[in-house]
Design an enzyme around this catalytic site. Structure first.
Site, PDB file in Angstrom:
ATOM      1  N   ASP A  59       1.595  34.680  39.997  1.00  0.00           N
ATOM      2  CA  ASP A  59       2.786  34.303  39.228  1.00  0.00           C
ATOM      3  C   ASP A  59       3.510  33.233  40.044  1.00  0.00           C
ATOM      4  O   ASP A  59       3.194  33.021  41.226  1.00  0.00           O
ATOM      5  CB  ASP A  59       3.666  35.561  39.033  1.00  0.00           C
ATOM      6  CG  ASP A  59       4.928  35.298  38.217  1.00  0.00           C
ATOM      7  OD1 ASP A  59       4.989  34.275  37.514  1.00  0.00           O
ATOM      8  OD2 ASP A  59       5.858  36.141  38.293  1.00  0.00           O
ATOM      9  N   CYS A  88       0.659  35.364  34.288  1.00  0.00           N
ATOM     10  CA  CYS A  88       1.525  35.630  33.124  1.00  0.00           C
ATOM     11  C   CYS A  88       1.968  34.351  32.432  1.00  0.00           C
ATOM     12  O   CYS A  88       2.346  34.393  31.260  1.00  0.00           O
ATOM     13  CB  CYS A  88       2.735  36.444  33.568  1.00  0.00           C
ATOM     14  SG  CYS A  88       3.675  35.658  34.893  1.00  0.00           S
ATOM     15  N   ARG A  97      16.036  39.824  27.463  1.00  0.00           N
ATOM     16  CA  ARG A  97      15.568  39.163  28.699  1.00  0.00           C
ATOM     17  C   ARG A  97      16.809  38.842  29.512  1.00  0.00           C
ATOM     18  O   ARG A  97      17.661  38.050  29.074  1.00  0.00           O
ATOM     19  CB  ARG A  97      14.795  37.888  28.364  1.00  0.00           C
ATOM     20  CG  ARG A  97      14.611  36.997  29.574  1.00  0.00           C
ATOM     21  CD  ARG A  97      13.583  35.950  29.395  1.00  0.00           C
ATOM     22  NE  ARG A  97      12.251  36.541  29.440  1.00  0.00           N
ATOM     23  CZ  ARG A  97      11.124  35.856  29.587  1.00  0.00           C
ATOM     24  NH1 ARG A  97      11.168  34.547  29.713  1.00  0.00           N
ATOM     25  NH2 ARG A  97       9.964  36.474  29.619  1.00  0.00           N
ATOM     26  N   ARG A 155       0.201  39.249  24.239  1.00  0.00           N
ATOM     27  CA  ARG A 155       1.633  39.560  24.164  1.00  0.00           C
ATOM     28  C   ARG A 155       2.000  39.878  22.722  1.00  0.00           C
ATOM     29  O   ARG A 155       2.760  40.812  22.442  1.00  0.00           O
ATOM     30  CB  ARG A 155       2.479  38.367  24.652  1.00  0.00           C
ATOM     31  CG  ARG A 155       2.390  38.053  26.129  1.00  0.00           C
ATOM     32  CD  ARG A 155       3.021  39.138  26.985  1.00  0.00           C
ATOM     33  NE  ARG A 155       4.416  39.354  26.669  1.00  0.00           N
ATOM     34  CZ  ARG A 155       5.441  38.654  27.154  1.00  0.00           C
ATOM     35  NH1 ARG A 155       5.214  37.688  28.029  1.00  0.00           N
ATOM     36  NH2 ARG A 155       6.688  38.918  26.818  1.00  0.00           N
ATOM     37  N   HIS A 184       8.843  43.358  34.269  1.00  0.00           N
ATOM     38  CA  HIS A 184       8.395  42.644  33.069  1.00  0.00           C
ATOM     39  C   HIS A 184       7.316  43.504  32.383  1.00  0.00           C
ATOM     40  O   HIS A 184       6.140  43.142  32.343  1.00  0.00           O
ATOM     41  CB  HIS A 184       7.848  41.266  33.461  1.00  0.00           C
ATOM     42  CG  HIS A 184       7.707  40.309  32.313  1.00  0.00           C
ATOM     43  ND1 HIS A 184       8.093  40.620  31.022  1.00  0.00           N
ATOM     44  CD2 HIS A 184       7.218  39.038  32.250  1.00  0.00           C
ATOM     45  CE1 HIS A 184       7.860  39.581  30.233  1.00  0.00           C
ATOM     46  NE2 HIS A 184       7.322  38.618  30.952  1.00  0.00           N
ATOM     47  N   GLN A 229       4.740  42.154  29.547  1.00  0.00           N
ATOM     48  CA  GLN A 229       3.635  41.340  30.045  1.00  0.00           C
ATOM     49  C   GLN A 229       2.500  42.236  30.536  1.00  0.00           C
ATOM     50  O   GLN A 229       1.324  41.965  30.283  1.00  0.00           O
ATOM     51  CB  GLN A 229       4.137  40.428  31.183  1.00  0.00           C
ATOM     52  CG  GLN A 229       3.062  39.543  31.769  1.00  0.00           C
ATOM     53  CD  GLN A 229       2.555  38.486  30.802  1.00  0.00           C
ATOM     54  OE1 GLN A 229       3.340  37.784  30.171  1.00  0.00           O
ATOM     55  NE2 GLN A 229       1.236  38.366  30.658  1.00  0.00           N
TER      56      GLN A 229
HETATM   57  N1  NVA Z   1       8.389  36.051  37.778  1.00  0.00           N
HETATM   58  C1  NVA Z   1       8.585  35.129  36.681  1.00  0.00           C
HETATM   59  C2  NVA Z   1       7.917  35.622  35.447  1.00  0.00           C
HETATM   60  C3  NVA Z   1       7.972  34.667  34.279  1.00  0.00           C
HETATM   61  C4  NVA Z   1       7.315  35.204  33.058  1.00  0.00           C
HETATM   62  C5  NVA Z   1      10.068  34.924  36.456  1.00  0.00           C
HETATM   63  O1  NVA Z   1      10.816  35.914  36.463  1.00  0.00           O
HETATM   64  O2  NVA Z   1      10.492  33.787  36.276  1.00  0.00           O
HETATM   65  N1   CP Z   2       5.015  35.300  30.466  1.00  0.00           N
HETATM   66  C1   CP Z   2       6.211  35.152  29.893  1.00  0.00           C
HETATM   67  O1   CP Z   2       7.018  36.071  29.798  1.00  0.00           O
HETATM   68  O2   CP Z   2       6.442  33.892  29.421  1.00  0.00           O
HETATM   69  P1   CP Z   2       7.864  33.326  28.934  1.00  0.00           P
HETATM   70  O3   CP Z   2       8.755  33.289  30.125  1.00  0.00           O
HETATM   71  O4   CP Z   2       7.551  31.964  28.387  1.00  0.00           O
HETATM   72  O5   CP Z   2       8.395  34.232  27.880  1.00  0.00           O
END
Ligand code: NVA
Ligand code: CP
Length: 313
Positions: free
Chosen positions: A230, A270, A108, A298, A135, A138
């Site tokens: 989101d 998500c 990540r 997930r 992502h 997801q």
């Molecule tokens: N768009 C959000 C998704 C979190 C799962 C982010 O990148 O923070």
């Molecule tokens: N939806 C998702 O990726 O959640 P987290 O940021 O908690 O991993």
């Protein structure tokens, strides 16, 4: 010929074919059913997953780690301060070293180029656990959820409302691959990357679906079978949160906005959610909400992904 994903990396869903994505969803369904029946499936016994995190996480960390345990393997959490990716050591060297110890790497990251480089230099599969641009994990869980609830994917319409971000991009590629129409509905100036819209639209055309971006809420949400949103300010954009909250107000997914969609439209998010910002709390607790099914899936989708990438079929 049967689909084989052995040895592949998942950086973007645009790189996976329709059949490959459907195979992951089918495998996820099987693993979910087996778990429900109390069956164990130690398909990754003795294997190790390295999990690199530059950003916080609840779902991604826990679902990958629990998933690896359920598959008989082991997961190692590497916090931002543990390896200081790109500062203490280059991405190339980290990829090479982790490949000598581990069987799969999940990352990540902020820059999408980091996960691209990890996949380039690692000799084991690399999974994008979220980058600033995509992502994909997801979206695998989301497609599994939509299929469970609606019994089909091709021909449905998904409306994504809010910020044109990493979720939007992966949804565009995922929908395009499985033949789902998708409209990204965002405030002016906050749409998805033009490059992604164009690429996804071209893939969609091959699969008989339209992938579009608009700022028009009523037209974009009209007749949708699923409405997705989101956060308005993604991780790393916290400084813009207050400004965005003002500009995005009309794009909140509430009862009024849902009235444009099909009456049985699924509500998807998500998570994490900022209630009464991008989505009304009541909408997430309505009978059509599948937000916690998405979160659960997930686990199943990523187990399927790891099994297919690391062990083959
Ligand atoms: N768009 C959000 C998704 C979190 C799962 C982010 O990148 O923070
Ligand atoms: N939806 C998702 O990726 O959640 P987290 O940021 O908690 O991993």
């Amino acid at each position: 010929m049967a689909v084989s994903l052995k040895g592949r990396s998942l950086v973007s869903l645009k790189d996976f074919s329709t059949e490959e994505i459907l195979e992951i969803i089918r495998t996820a369904d099987t693993l979910k059913l087996e778990r429900l029946r109390g069956q164990t499936h130690h398909l990754l016994a003795g294997k190790t997953l390295a999990m690199i995190f530059q950003k916080p996480s609840l779902r991604t960390r826990v679902s990958f780690e629990a998933g690896m345990t359920q598959l008989g393997g082991h997961a190692i959490y590497l916090a931002p301060s543990d390896i200081s990716l790109g500062k203490r050591e280059t991405t190339e060297d980290i990829a090479q070293v982790l490949s000598r110890y581990c069987d799969v790497i999940m990352a990540r990251v902020f820059g999408h180029d980091i996960v691209v480089d990890l996949a380039k230099y690692a000799t084991v599969p690399v999974i994008n656990g979220l980058s600033d641009e995509e992502h994909p994990c997801q979206v695998l869980a989301d497609l599994q959820t939509i299929y469970e609830k609606k019994g089909t994917l091709a021909g449905l319409k998904l409306a994504y409302v809010g910020d044109g971000n990493n979720m939007t991009h992966s949804l565009m590629y995922g929908c395009a691959r499985v033949g789902m129409h998708m409209t990204a509905v965002t405030p002016p100036g906050y749409g998805p990357l033009d490059r992604v819209t164009a690429e996804a639209a071209a893939i969609g055309k091959e699969n008989g679906c339209r992938i579009e971006a608009t700022t028009d809420i009523a037209a974009g949400v009209a007749g949708a079978d699923a409405v997705y949103t989101d956060v308005w300010a993604s991780m790393g954009m916290e400084a813009e949160a207050a400004d965005r909250a003002k500009k995005f107000k009309a794009y909140r997914v509430d009862e009024k906005l849902m009235a444009h969609a099909d009456s049985k439209a699924l509500v998807l998010h998500c998570l994490p959610a900022h209630y009464d910002e991008e989505i009304a709390y009541g909408v997430t607790r309505s009978p059509n909400s599948a937000i916690f099914d998405e979160a659960e899936n997930r686990l199943h989708a990523q187990k399927a992904l790891m099994v297919l990438l690391a062990a083959g079929r």
